[in-house]
Design a protein around this motif. Sequence first.
Motif, PDB file in Angstrom:
ATOM      1  N   ASP A  93       0.910  -1.341   0.020  1.00 33.19           N
ATOM      2  CA  ASP A  93      -0.002   0.034   0.003  1.00 33.19           C
ATOM      3  C   ASP A  93       0.820   1.290  -0.041  1.00 33.19           C
ATOM      4  O   ASP A  93       0.611   2.281  -0.760  1.00 33.19           O
ATOM      5  CB  ASP A  93      -1.027  -0.169   1.217  1.00 33.19           C
ATOM      6  N   ILE A  94       1.892   1.405   0.869  1.00 40.33           N
ATOM      7  CA  ILE A  94       2.748   2.513   0.966  1.00 40.33           C
ATOM      8  C   ILE A  94       3.695   2.668  -0.510  1.00 40.33           C
ATOM      9  O   ILE A  94       3.595   3.682  -1.113  1.00 40.33           O
ATOM     10  CB  ILE A  94       3.864   2.236   1.769  1.00 40.33           C
ATOM     11  N   ALA A  95       3.942   1.560  -1.235  1.00 39.56           N
ATOM     12  CA  ALA A  95       4.570   1.806  -2.444  1.00 39.56           C
ATOM     13  C   ALA A  95       3.591   2.046  -3.575  1.00 39.56           C
ATOM     14  O   ALA A  95       4.081   2.973  -4.414  1.00 39.56           O
ATOM     15  CB  ALA A  95       5.042   0.204  -2.856  1.00 39.56           C
ATOM     16  N   SER A  96       2.371   1.892  -3.412  1.00 38.81           N
ATOM     17  CA  SER A  96       1.286   2.301  -4.263  1.00 38.81           C
ATOM     18  C   SER A  96       0.968   3.764  -4.160  1.00 38.81           C
ATOM     19  O   SER A  96       1.050   4.545  -5.191  1.00 38.81           O
ATOM     20  CB  SER A  96      -0.174   1.354  -3.969  1.00 38.81           C
ATOM     21  N   ILE A  97       0.988   4.258  -2.832  1.00 35.84           N
ATOM     22  CA  ILE A  97       0.770   5.618  -2.440  1.00 35.84           C
ATOM     23  C   ILE A  97       1.973   6.403  -3.221  1.00 35.84           C
ATOM     24  O   ILE A  97       1.657   7.244  -3.826  1.00 35.84           O
ATOM     25  CB  ILE A  97       0.627   6.034  -1.199  1.00 35.84           C
ATOM     26  N   VAL A  98       3.285   5.923  -2.954  1.00 34.30           N
ATOM     27  CA  VAL A  98       4.402   6.633  -3.454  1.00 34.30           C
ATOM     28  C   VAL A  98       4.389   6.821  -5.051  1.00 34.30           C
ATOM     29  O   VAL A  98       4.696   7.848  -5.469  1.00 34.30           O
ATOM     30  CB  VAL A  98       5.623   5.877  -3.163  1.00 34.30           C
ATOM     31  N   ALA A  99       3.989   5.554  -5.573  1.00 32.62           N
ATOM     32  CA  ALA A  99       4.046   5.476  -7.165  1.00 32.62           C
ATOM     33  C   ALA A  99       2.983   6.392  -7.541  1.00 32.62           C
ATOM     34  O   ALA A  99       3.154   7.093  -8.481  1.00 32.62           O
ATOM     35  CB  ALA A  99       3.876   4.080  -7.594  1.00 32.62           C
ATOM     36  N   ASP A 100       1.896   6.773  -6.976  1.00 36.35           N
ATOM     37  CA  ASP A 100       0.794   7.390  -7.490  1.00 36.35           C
ATOM     38  C   ASP A 100       0.996   8.798  -7.265  1.00 36.35           C
ATOM     39  O   ASP A 100       0.541   9.761  -8.121  1.00 36.35           O
ATOM     40  CB  ASP A 100      -0.727   7.097  -6.812  1.00 36.35           C
ATOM     41  N   LYS A 101       1.987   9.095  -6.239  1.00 35.73           N
ATOM     42  CA  LYS A 101       2.144  10.635  -5.908  1.00 35.73           C
ATOM     43  C   LYS A 101       3.406  11.104  -6.598  1.00 35.73           C
ATOM     44  O   LYS A 101       3.701  12.388  -6.707  1.00 35.73           O
ATOM     45  CB  LYS A 101       2.042  10.880  -4.544  1.00 35.73           C
ATOM     46  N   CYS A 102       4.138  10.327  -7.025  1.00 39.05           N
ATOM     47  CA  CYS A 102       5.685  10.709  -7.376  1.00 39.05           C
ATOM     48  C   CYS A 102       5.886  10.625  -9.136  1.00 39.05           C
ATOM     49  O   CYS A 102       5.367   9.642  -9.602  1.00 39.05           O
ATOM     50  CB  CYS A 102       6.787  10.180  -6.659  1.00 39.05           C
TER      51      CYS A 102
END
Length: 233
Positions: A93-102
């Motif tokens: 989930d953390i990796a998904s958030i980072v990928a979505d925002k960066c």
Amino acid sequence: MSIFTPTNQIRLTNVAVVRMKKGGKREKDLDEVMQTHSVFMNVSKGQVAKKEDLCKAFGTDDQTEICKQILSKGELQVSEKERSTQLDQMFRDIASIVADKCVNPETKRPYTVSLIERAMKDIHYSVKATKSTKQQALEVIKQLKETMQIERAHMRLRFILPAKEGKRLKEKLKPLIAVLESEDFDQELEIVCLVDPGCFREIDELIRCETKGKGTLEVLNLKDVEEGDEKLE
């Protein structure tokens, strides 16, 4: 005493234990949700609580009644397998958030979730079960900046400012603007720009306070990302 596991019930490896501390001692559903009506001092060792300890802690030695108390007020113990699964999911989930925002700041292209996961493993990021995934995603972004080209994708905003306050307010907004895309001054000052998402609240408050509610702020795009057939691998 060992714990007997009937063949028609869930194996002990998948059993959830509910603990409750009472009278300085830790103790242990009913039929359909319970493995046993016994109250244990130590579940893993199979040590059953003594009657005198139960009476002292609960005022009764009725184990079924005590089990009801423990179920309603006790603390659910998560198994190691469940905890590991939970942490693995949080990691994704953390990796998904980072990928979505960066994005990659040079190409403005987003990264794939799998690449971010690999990067998190490379920096040996350890998930914290007590912190939200959003909080940890911000931590991860800061740490990844030390090892790779990554930054939060910009937001595209439009400001419409009253002519009277426009020029003065523009000077205050300048440090918060990453890229000035267009500026049109007629009866009002209209600016289209890119900003770091972390500056949005400060910009919003500045415009509302300095123009006494007469200025407007519009979000044109939540993310400024270059369109392409593929994400960065």
